[in-house]
Design a protein around this motif. Structure first.
Motif, PDB file in Angstrom:
ATOM      1  N   MET A   1      20.227   1.810  11.250  1.00  0.00           N
ATOM      2  CA  MET A   1      19.079   2.110  10.428  1.00  0.00           C
ATOM      3  C   MET A   1      18.231   0.849  10.277  1.00  0.00           C
ATOM      4  SD  MET A   1      18.837   3.335   6.432  1.00  0.00           S
ATOM      5  CE  MET A   1      19.907   2.077   5.816  1.00  0.00           C
ATOM      6  N   VAL A   2      16.957   1.007  10.516  1.00  0.00           N
ATOM      7  CA  VAL A   2      16.007  -0.081  10.341  1.00  0.00           C
ATOM      8  C   VAL A   2      15.118   0.272   9.163  1.00  0.00           C
ATOM      9  CG1 VAL A   2      14.085  -1.321  11.394  1.00  0.00           C
ATOM     10  CG2 VAL A   2      16.016  -0.613  12.807  1.00  0.00           C
ATOM     11  N   VAL A   3      14.957  -0.663   8.243  1.00  0.00           N
ATOM     12  CA  VAL A   3      14.081  -0.458   7.089  1.00  0.00           C
ATOM     13  C   VAL A   3      12.850  -1.322   7.298  1.00  0.00           C
ATOM     14  CG1 VAL A   3      13.846  -0.736   4.597  1.00  0.00           C
ATOM     15  CG2 VAL A   3      16.001   0.062   5.563  1.00  0.00           C
ATOM     16  N   VAL A   4      11.690  -0.691   7.129  1.00  0.00           N
ATOM     17  CA  VAL A   4      10.423  -1.379   7.316  1.00  0.00           C
ATOM     18  C   VAL A   4       9.672  -1.380   5.984  1.00  0.00           C
ATOM     19  CG1 VAL A   4       8.257  -1.387   8.601  1.00  0.00           C
ATOM     20  CG2 VAL A   4      10.353  -0.616   9.720  1.00  0.00           C
ATOM     21  N   HIS A   6       6.264  -1.500   3.923  1.00  0.00           N
ATOM     22  CA  HIS A   6       4.869  -1.120   4.118  1.00  0.00           C
ATOM     23  C   HIS A   6       4.083  -1.386   2.834  1.00  0.00           C
ATOM     24  CE1 HIS A   6       5.616   1.194   7.835  1.00  0.00           C
ATOM     25  NE2 HIS A   6       6.761   1.534   7.249  1.00  0.00           N
ATOM     26  N   GLN A  12      -2.762   6.302   0.485  1.00  0.00           N
ATOM     27  CA  GLN A  12      -1.396   6.491   0.949  1.00  0.00           C
ATOM     28  C   GLN A  12      -0.432   6.582  -0.233  1.00  0.00           C
ATOM     29  OE1 GLN A  12      -1.385   2.976   3.418  1.00  0.00           O
ATOM     30  NE2 GLN A  12      -1.327   4.202   5.291  1.00  0.00           N
ATOM     31  N   ALA A  61       9.686   0.588   0.925  1.00  0.00           N
ATOM     32  CA  ALA A  61      10.618   0.358   2.027  1.00  0.00           C
ATOM     33  C   ALA A  61      10.978   1.732   2.604  1.00  0.00           C
ATOM     34  CB  ALA A  61      11.874  -0.355   1.522  1.00  0.00           C
ATOM     35  N   LEU A  62      10.746   1.895   3.880  1.00  0.00           N
ATOM     36  CA  LEU A  62      11.007   3.182   4.546  1.00  0.00           C
ATOM     37  C   LEU A  62      11.906   2.974   5.750  1.00  0.00           C
ATOM     38  CD1 LEU A  62       7.325   4.516   4.589  1.00  0.00           C
ATOM     39  CD2 LEU A  62       9.140   5.140   2.986  1.00  0.00           C
ATOM     40  N   GLU A  63      12.775   3.960   5.960  1.00  0.00           N
ATOM     41  CA  GLU A  63      13.582   3.933   7.182  1.00  0.00           C
ATOM     42  C   GLU A  63      12.673   4.228   8.350  1.00  0.00           C
ATOM     43  OE1 GLU A  63      16.981   6.467   7.031  1.00  0.00           O
ATOM     44  OE2 GLU A  63      17.561   5.748   5.066  1.00  0.00           O
ATOM     45  N   ASP A  64      12.821   3.448   9.388  1.00  0.00           N
ATOM     46  CA  ASP A  64      11.976   3.633  10.571  1.00  0.00           C
ATOM     47  C   ASP A  64      12.737   4.388  11.640  1.00  0.00           C
ATOM     48  OD1 ASP A  64       9.651   3.394  12.016  1.00  0.00           O
ATOM     49  OD2 ASP A  64      10.240   1.473  12.896  1.00  0.00           O
TER      50      ASP A  64
END
Length: 64
Positions: A1-4, A6, A12, A61-64
């Motif tokens: 899992m990668v967290v990005v 934004h 938005q 923070a969102l999972e990419d």
């Protein structure tokens, strides 16, 4: 899992309102804050106004 991370625009941020209210409820309904549901509703109702204020910023923070 990668967290990005934004940084969102005001428009938005509006799309995340339901998730933000859920996070607020989960974070602040427990000790030491113990917010009541009425206070969560107040937060939810004031959020759209705050989102439109000059200088409003939000980062998620969102999972990419």
């Amino acid at each position: 899992m990668v967290v990005v991370i934004h940084s969102l625009t005001n428009q938005q941020a509006e799309a995340f309102q339901d998730q933000l209210v859920t996070i607020y409820r989960d974070a602040f309904s427990i000790s030491p804050y113990c917010k009541e549901e009425a206070e969560v509703v107040d937060f939810a109702q004031s959020l759209p106004r705050h989102v439109q204020e000059e200088g409003f910023r939000i980062v998620v923070a969102l999972e990419d």
